[in-house]
Design an enzyme around this catalytic site. Structure first.
Site, PDB file in Angstrom:
ATOM      1  NE  ARG A 173      -0.533   0.435   4.964  1.00 20.38           N
ATOM      2  CZ  ARG A 173      -0.487   1.642   5.478  1.00 20.38           C
ATOM      3  NH1 ARG A 173      -1.069   2.647   4.846  1.00 20.38           N
ATOM      4  NH2 ARG A 173       0.131   1.881   6.616  1.00 20.38           N
ATOM      5  NE  ARG A 177       1.779   9.769   7.673  1.00 20.83           N
ATOM      6  CZ  ARG A 177       2.846   9.774   8.452  1.00 20.83           C
ATOM      7  NH1 ARG A 177       3.352  10.936   8.849  1.00 20.83           N
ATOM      8  NH2 ARG A 177       3.411   8.651   8.831  1.00 20.83           N
ATOM      9  NE  ARG A 250      20.486  -4.053  -3.716  1.00 23.44           N
ATOM     10  CZ  ARG A 250      21.347  -3.643  -4.644  1.00 23.44           C
ATOM     11  NH1 ARG A 250      22.126  -4.507  -5.260  1.00 23.44           N
ATOM     12  NH2 ARG A 250      21.444  -2.362  -4.938  1.00 23.44           N
ATOM     13  NE  ARG A 282      19.369   6.754   3.956  1.00 24.24           N
ATOM     14  CZ  ARG A 282      18.717   6.323   5.022  1.00 24.24           C
ATOM     15  NH1 ARG A 282      17.618   6.941   5.431  1.00 24.24           N
ATOM     16  NH2 ARG A 282      19.154   5.275   5.710  1.00 24.24           N
ATOM     17  CD  GLU A 302      21.933   4.782   3.155  1.00 26.77           C
ATOM     18  OE1 GLU A 302      20.929   4.075   2.884  1.00 26.77           O
ATOM     19  OE2 GLU A 302      22.048   5.426   4.228  1.00 26.77           O
ATOM     20  CE1 TYR A 350      15.835  -2.118   7.572  1.00 29.08           C
ATOM     21  CE2 TYR A 350      13.551  -1.945   8.287  1.00 29.08           C
ATOM     22  CZ  TYR A 350      14.788  -1.371   8.094  1.00 29.08           C
ATOM     23  OH  TYR A 350      14.990  -0.060   8.429  1.00 29.08           O
ATOM     24  CG  ASP A 352      11.610  -0.390  11.944  1.00 23.57           C
ATOM     25  OD1 ASP A 352      12.464  -0.089  11.092  1.00 23.57           O
ATOM     26  OD2 ASP A 352      10.385  -0.302  11.744  1.00 23.57           O
TER      27      ASP A 352
END
Length: 373
Positions: A173, A177, A250, A282, A302, A350, A352
């Site tokens: 998705r 906002r 990666r 970035r 990066e 992955y 957080d």
């Protein structure tokens, strides 16, 4: 009796939290770390009074109040709010996609105008009923403007392949906002440890024996002999000597620059470069993570990179083939006696930072229950 109750392989956040909990319970722990510093990828290097996130930007955010309280009892966090900027062909757009972004794209001023524009853009791709790749999925969800300017190039650089070659499920998705709010995360708790992440790791490992510059795989036999149990946080395929085949990752490459004559390079901690032809994804300006007022600044370019032996594995390639391989390693791991597996590399995921803390606390709790049975 062996010298230690636990040998913890890896001093990143997962290993450090587990070691901290084990020590609190009276267990003798030895932490071994392949790198020449503790902290894994959240390690900060201090240069010119600035805490440089050596392995990329790390912003702690969570909706888990218990995890937030846990880390705050160890160190104090500042009020940093992640509000990245996207640069596409020299034009700047706010992230995540919000009313500021929609105004910058189309000049719309109200939520209704923005919704109408998105609907109009998506209408062109109504014929895509079953998206076959990431490009089709993204076009169906957001239309061409957002996709071409802010998603396509960045994603292709990140994964090293065309969006038409990437599976559709990567973008399930696209969050829109319809408010003028640039806060990237929805989580109520967010910040950076005051003094950098080393303060957090040092607090977690306080009083625990740590050996840096030690490769566990090379010295496994002698290290295993020191402890009753092992927590392994490295690559699970490497632990089993790749018997089921190598897992794909990666990698990333970082280019740090100290700009001695510039006080503020870009006015923001993170600016994404979304055009495909720009090789980096970035630029990070580290002083902004802690509201620094130093006379100079440090920036980091990066670059996404192909993974090969000797490089750091950052992101698992969780496609169908790799998932099958990982499940084979999981089955082998369950047969290991006195060895626990945890962290992003051992779980091929992955994660957080808040999820990492929660998972380490859960593994410690579960291991205590099993030991008591």
């Amino acid at each position: 009796m062996k010298q230690y109750d636990y040998l913890i392989v890896g001093s990143g956040l997962f290993g450090a939290v587990f070691a901290h909990e084990a020590q609190k319970a009276g267990k003798r722990c030895l932490v071994v770390e392949k790198r020449t510093h503790t902290g894994g990828n959240i390690y900060c290097e201090e240069i010119a009074g600035i805490h440089v996130h050596k392995y990329g930007a790390h912003i702690f955010h969570t909706d888990n109040k218990e995890v937030w309280q846990y880390v705050n009892q160890l160190v104090e966090f500042n009020r940093y709010t992640n509000s990245p900027i996207a640069n596409y062909e020299g034009k700047l757009y706010n992230l995540p996609f919000n009313m500021n972004t929609f105004y910058q794209l189309w000049g719309v001023r109200t939520p209704d105008e923005a919704k109408a524009k998105i609907k109009e853009q998506c209408k062109e791709y109504e014929y895509i009923t079953n998206p076959q790749n990431l490009e089709e999925q993204a076009l169906k969800l957001c239309g061409k403007d957002i996709y071409q300017r802010l998603i396509k190039g960045y994603t292709e650089k990140q994964w090293g392949r065309a969006a038409t070659e990437l599976p559709a499920f990567i973008i399930k998705r696209i969050p829109f906002r319809f408010v003028f709010d640039n806060n990237y995360f929805n989580d109520p708790y967010q910040g950076i440890p005051i003094g950098g992440y080393n303060c957090l790791i040092n607090a977690l490992l306080k009083g625990i024996d740590v050996r840096i510059g030690v490769d566990y795989i090379e010295h496994r036999q002698e290290l295993d002999a020191l402890a009753e149990k092992v927590l392994y946080t490295g690559c699970i395929d490497e632990y089993f000597n790749y018997v089921c085949g190598p897992l794909e990752y990666r990698s990333l490459r970082f280019e740090h620059k100290h700009l001695k004559d510039i006080e503020d390079f870009q006015g923001n901690a993170v600016v994404n470069y979304t055009a495909r032809e720009i090789p980096y994804t970035r630029i990070i300006e580290h002083k902004h993570f802690e509201f620094g007022k130093q006379p100079s600044t440090i920036i980091t370019y990066e670059y996404p990179d192909d993974f090969e032996k000797g490089k750091e594995p950052y992101y698992p390639v969780n496609d169908e083939d790799n998932t099958k391989i990982f499940k084979k390693y999981q089955a082998l791991a369950q047969k290991e006696k006195n060895v626990l597996f945890g962290g992003r590399l051992a779980q091929y995921t992955y994660a957080d930072m808040d999820d990492t803390v929660a998972a380490a606390l859960k593994l410690w709790k579960d291991s205590r229950i099993i030991s008591a049975q």
